[in-house]
Design a protein around this motif. Sequence first.
Motif, short mmCIF file in Angstrom:
data_model
loop_
_atom_site.label_atom_id
_atom_site.label_comp_id
_atom_site.label_asym_id
_atom_site.label_seq_id
_atom_site.Cartn_x
_atom_site.Cartn_y
_atom_site.Cartn_z
N LEU A 157 -7.59 46.84 49.74
CA LEU A 157 -7.29 45.41 49.68
C LEU A 157 -6.38 45.14 48.48
N TRP A 164 -5.27 41.90 46.36
CA TRP A 164 -5.52 40.49 46.11
C TRP A 164 -4.31 39.92 45.37
N THR A 165 -3.72 38.84 45.89
CA THR A 165 -2.52 38.27 45.30
C THR A 165 -2.63 36.75 45.23
N CYS A 166 -1.77 36.14 44.42
CA CYS A 166 -1.55 34.71 44.56
C CYS A 166 -0.20 34.52 45.25
N THR A 181 -4.73 32.03 47.22
CA THR A 181 -5.11 33.45 47.21
C THR A 181 -4.93 34.04 48.60
N VAL A 223 -5.22 37.83 50.51
CA VAL A 223 -5.66 39.22 50.42
C VAL A 223 -5.00 40.00 51.55
N VAL A 226 -6.99 36.36 41.29
CA VAL A 226 -8.36 36.73 41.66
C VAL A 226 -8.60 38.21 41.39
N PRO A 266 -11.61 41.09 42.12
CA PRO A 266 -12.86 41.30 42.85
C PRO A 266 -13.76 42.35 42.21
N VAL A 319 -15.99 37.46 42.72
CA VAL A 319 -14.62 37.38 42.23
C VAL A 319 -14.56 36.47 41.01
N TRP A 333 -15.91 40.62 51.73
CA TRP A 333 -14.64 40.25 51.09
C TRP A 333 -13.90 39.16 51.84
#
Length: 407
Positions: A176, A178-180, A208, A210, A240, A242, A252, A271
């Motif tokens: 995974l 995780w991004t903005c 957010t 993912v 974020v 996790p 998170v 998730w």
Amino acid sequence: KISNSQASVWNTSISHDCPTLIWHLKAMHKGATAVAWAVAVLTSAAAGCSTNLDCSLAGTCVKGVCQCEDWTHGPTCAELNLEPLASASDLAPLVQPQTQATHWGGTVVKADDGKFHLFSAEMMNNCSLGVWGSLSTVIHSVGDSEVGPFTRVGVAIPHEAHNPVVSRTADKSLWLIWTCGCPQKSTPAGCQKETITCPGGAGPTWTTTVYSSPTLDGPWTPHVDMLGDITRGRLGSQNVVPLMRADGSVAVMFKGPDNNTEASIAVAPHWSGPYTMAAVNIFARFFDENITNEDCWFWQSADGNYHALSHRMTPADRESPVCGGHAFATSLTDWSYALTPAYNRTVDVKGAATPLPLMRRERPQLYLGGPNNSPQVLYTAVQVDGRPPFTFAQRLGQASHSAVAEE
């Protein structure tokens, strides 16, 4: 009789050795006279540590003295034990050869074949960092060591995707990222920022997304607005990080939901959600110490305790020389904060009389894997002189280094 100026001098001197105690005393003695304050500080300073909390949960309190784990040092085990560089030339980008592209932080993970993979933020078209939120991508690079050098493979996630953090599901079926941000179909050729609204109504900096894939080579499937149900109508969620649990659940830590310096906690059975807010603005009480934070990165050690690093700031100075924050907790919702900075805007070099200065140092992430699931490498986004910003790695260990300046 002790004057206010004398008490201030005593406070400054003792705070260097007992910063955590000082914070608690200041909270207890607001408005007290200089005499009461000085006596309280001196008495507590002489006592040393009494529990492992006084050692930032990164060491053991033994007969009033903190015995720190290898990755920390200092009287309260709050400072990262960063190893000096072998030479000044080691202050270099993880991705080689360096280009004119701006890189700004990333995650390193180890694949099943023993190779190390870096996923980092890169601005499109050799643009400056100011285009993030519109023209940021996630690039994929591969290397033979957790400190590189890494060879650029290509773009893993097109714009808009920023501040990537990589994790793996407990059953190892998915990676995974995780991004903005949120996916865009356009391919801008210049550096003009676009106006973007993501699904859910927030802008990309507060949305957010993912991305999932069974392999680190992709392709990556987007899951947009993952925390929207708990941030809708508020500013949103950003950066974020996790904590993946063995049972498939996740906790998170993220920036938001209401302002740019909050750190909050949400939890979910999986998730993919649904997420429930567990705690908002967990460092609020430390604002009284002229401390604000952003871009936290957190983890759980093998003993069950939690730790977080952050880009530490003051309300008046976003680029304070004291730029590394260290927080710790025995539960997800009740955090303590070390007043001693975790690191600063300098990098030590073996044999050098003075450290190398950095213009900026932000976006802390760690490579874990030592004893007690402890940190082994610190990754930060840095800016040095006139070079484009880059992602930099520094090992942690037992080597001595210069003291971190007190605020």
